[in-house]
Design an enzyme around this catalytic site. Structure first.
Site, PDB file in Angstrom:
ATOM      1  N   SER A 116       0.826  -1.187   0.000  1.00 15.95           N
ATOM      2  CA  SER A 116       0.000   0.000   0.000  1.00 15.95           C
ATOM      3  C   SER A 116       0.871   1.252   0.000  1.00 15.95           C
ATOM      4  O   SER A 116       2.085   1.192  -0.176  1.00 15.95           O
ATOM      5  CB  SER A 116      -0.934  -0.008   1.215  1.00 15.95           C
ATOM      6  OG  SER A 116      -0.181  -0.229   2.403  1.00 15.95           O
ATOM      7  N   ARG A 117       0.222   2.396   0.262  1.00 15.98           N
ATOM      8  CA  ARG A 117       0.923   3.671   0.259  1.00 15.98           C
ATOM      9  C   ARG A 117       0.308   4.575   1.319  1.00 15.98           C
ATOM     10  O   ARG A 117      -0.911   4.599   1.499  1.00 15.98           O
ATOM     11  CB  ARG A 117       0.816   4.308  -1.123  1.00 15.98           C
ATOM     12  CG  ARG A 117       1.306   5.738  -1.229  1.00 15.98           C
ATOM     13  CD  ARG A 117       1.198   6.217  -2.662  1.00 15.98           C
ATOM     14  NE  ARG A 117       0.998   7.650  -2.737  1.00 15.98           N
ATOM     15  CZ  ARG A 117       0.812   8.312  -3.872  1.00 15.98           C
ATOM     16  NH1 ARG A 117       0.799   7.665  -5.030  1.00 15.98           N
ATOM     17  NH2 ARG A 117       0.630   9.612  -3.857  1.00 15.98           N
TER      18      ARG A 117
END
Length: 417
Positions: free
Chosen positions: A385-386
């Site tokens: 993810s980020r």
């Protein structure tokens, strides 16, 4: 002396006891406040885990007022507190009834609520009247069906309106749900005097390593599938697949303790990973002016617990719809994302939890109205993810660049001017 109406009565199935873990969760708001503070403990008894946890949280300058659970408890409380020595005894005062107590910044109820909806609402009204402006009321309720006459439903309703944190303590008999309620707004500056709150959702494995409760559940499911496969197909080795997957799945949800930098001007990373970009931009959703955005990519090997980069007050939370592009790609800009907006003494700060190609589940545990300490856990994202941090561009200078490796809660990504 008569028992205060706000002191809960035992449950029909017998008294509900708070073990050490539940007591620590109940008194977490008291333990996290640096500096002098006032607190009120209602329904206390001598030699209990809740009273011991409250005593352990006391700091110089603190004042703890104690309301006994019943008429016969006051004398025992005085003897028990005196045995701790003058340092503790000088900071604790015992009153016979709730009405005799002064308004406090923190009100703790030592006995879980188990009454009807009306009884619970009346008790919360009386307890809320003892809160100073911006203060927090912490109460527990049995989480098992049939252990309350309506208290659980009423507390869920109150938490939806005034909740600033809810924890489920499974390691108690019976399991408890502990709610933190704030009925009047808190000052943003208060967040700077807080330490990260203790949360039982982080299960200790060693002194420095925890596993998030999501990891415990995921590993349990994997082991359950292994057991089911072993029973249904005893001659097959198919059960080895979920059994061997349990450990790495749990490891993905690891939640290590972090040492925060001792620098009031430091802005810490919200997540572990590698910096993708550092840029200035505008976003009308968060107000006028430019923001400095630091985007960090989390691989499946990184710790996925997210933390607050600064101390502040949660003033908004929303989820933006979008796609599920690979988190390291520019298209991830338009992925599904959860935005936690903080009001700070330096301006608006935002933490964006973005999904990725594999990540499809965002967990956010910081409700609107909650005060967050710098480095406090706010949630997690499952798998790659980020995480982006938005800072007021005119108030902060970046200290990292693309390609830099950062550690959530420990690495300094920017510094306030």
């Amino acid at each position: 002396m008569t028992q205060s109406p706000a002191v809960p009565t035992p449950a029909p199935q017998g008294p509900v006891r708070l073990g050490e873990r539940a007591a620590r969760t109940l008194t977490a708001e008291l333990a996290r406040h640096h500096g002098s503070k006032t607190a009120l403990l209602v329904g206390a008894q001598a030699d209990t885990a809740v009273l011991d946890a409250a005593i352990s949280a006391l700091l110089p300058g603190d004042v703890l007022t104690v309301v006994p659970a019943g008429p016969g408890d006051a004398a025992q409380l005085r003897t028990y507190i005196a045995a701790h020595g003058p340092w503790v005894a000088d900071r604790i005062q015992i009153v016979d009834e709730l009405a005799e107590a002064q308004p406090s910044e923190i009100v703790l109820v030592a006995v879980p609520l188990t009454g009807t909806v009306d009884e619970t609402r009346t008790a919360l009204t009386e307890l809320g009247a003892q809160l100073a402006k911006g203060g927090v009321l912490t109460v527990a309720v049995p989480a098992m069906p049939g252990r309350t006459e309506g208290a659980g439903a009423e507390l869920d309703r109150q938490a939806a309106l005034f909740g600033v944190g809810t924890d489920l303590v499974l390691l108690n008999q019976p399991p408890l749900r502990i709610h933190r309620l704030r009925f009047t707004p808190a000052e943003v500056a208060t967040a700077g005097r807080l330490a990260p709150v203790y949360r039982p959702s982080s299960v200790p494995i060693t002194r420095t390593m925890h596993i998030d409760s999501n990891g415990v559940a995921a590993a349990g499911i994997a082991l359950g599938l292994a057991a089911l496969a072993k029973i249904t197909r005893p001659k097959s080795r198919l059960w080895l697949l979920p059994a061997l997957a349990a450990a790495p799945v749990a490891a993905f949800f690891r939640d290590p303790e972090r040492d925060l930098p001792d620098d009031e001007t430091a802005v810490v990373a919200a997540a572990d990973g590698r910096v993708l970009s550092v840029e200035r931009l505008t976003d009308e959703r968060f107000g006028d002016g430019e923001f400095l955005r630091v985007a960090v990519f989390l691989s499946v090997l990184d710790v996925h617990v997210n933390r607050s980069p600064v101390a502040g007050k949660v003033v908004d939370y929303f989820v933006a719809d979008g796609g599920f592009a690979a988190a390291m790609k520019p298209a991830a800009e338009h992925n599904v994302a959860a935005y936690t907006v903080l009001d700070t003494e330096r301006g608006t700060v935002v933490v964006a939890q973005r999904t990725g190609l594999i990540a499809r589940r965002i967990v956010q545990r910081a409700p609107v109205g909650a005060l967050l300490a710098k480095g406090e856990r706010i949630g997690l994202i499952r798998f790659g993810s980020r995480t982006d941090v938005y800072l007021p561009a005119e108030a902060a200078d970046p200290l990292v660049g693309p390609g830099d490796k950062v550690i959530g809660g420990a690495s300094v990504i920017a510094r306030w001017r």
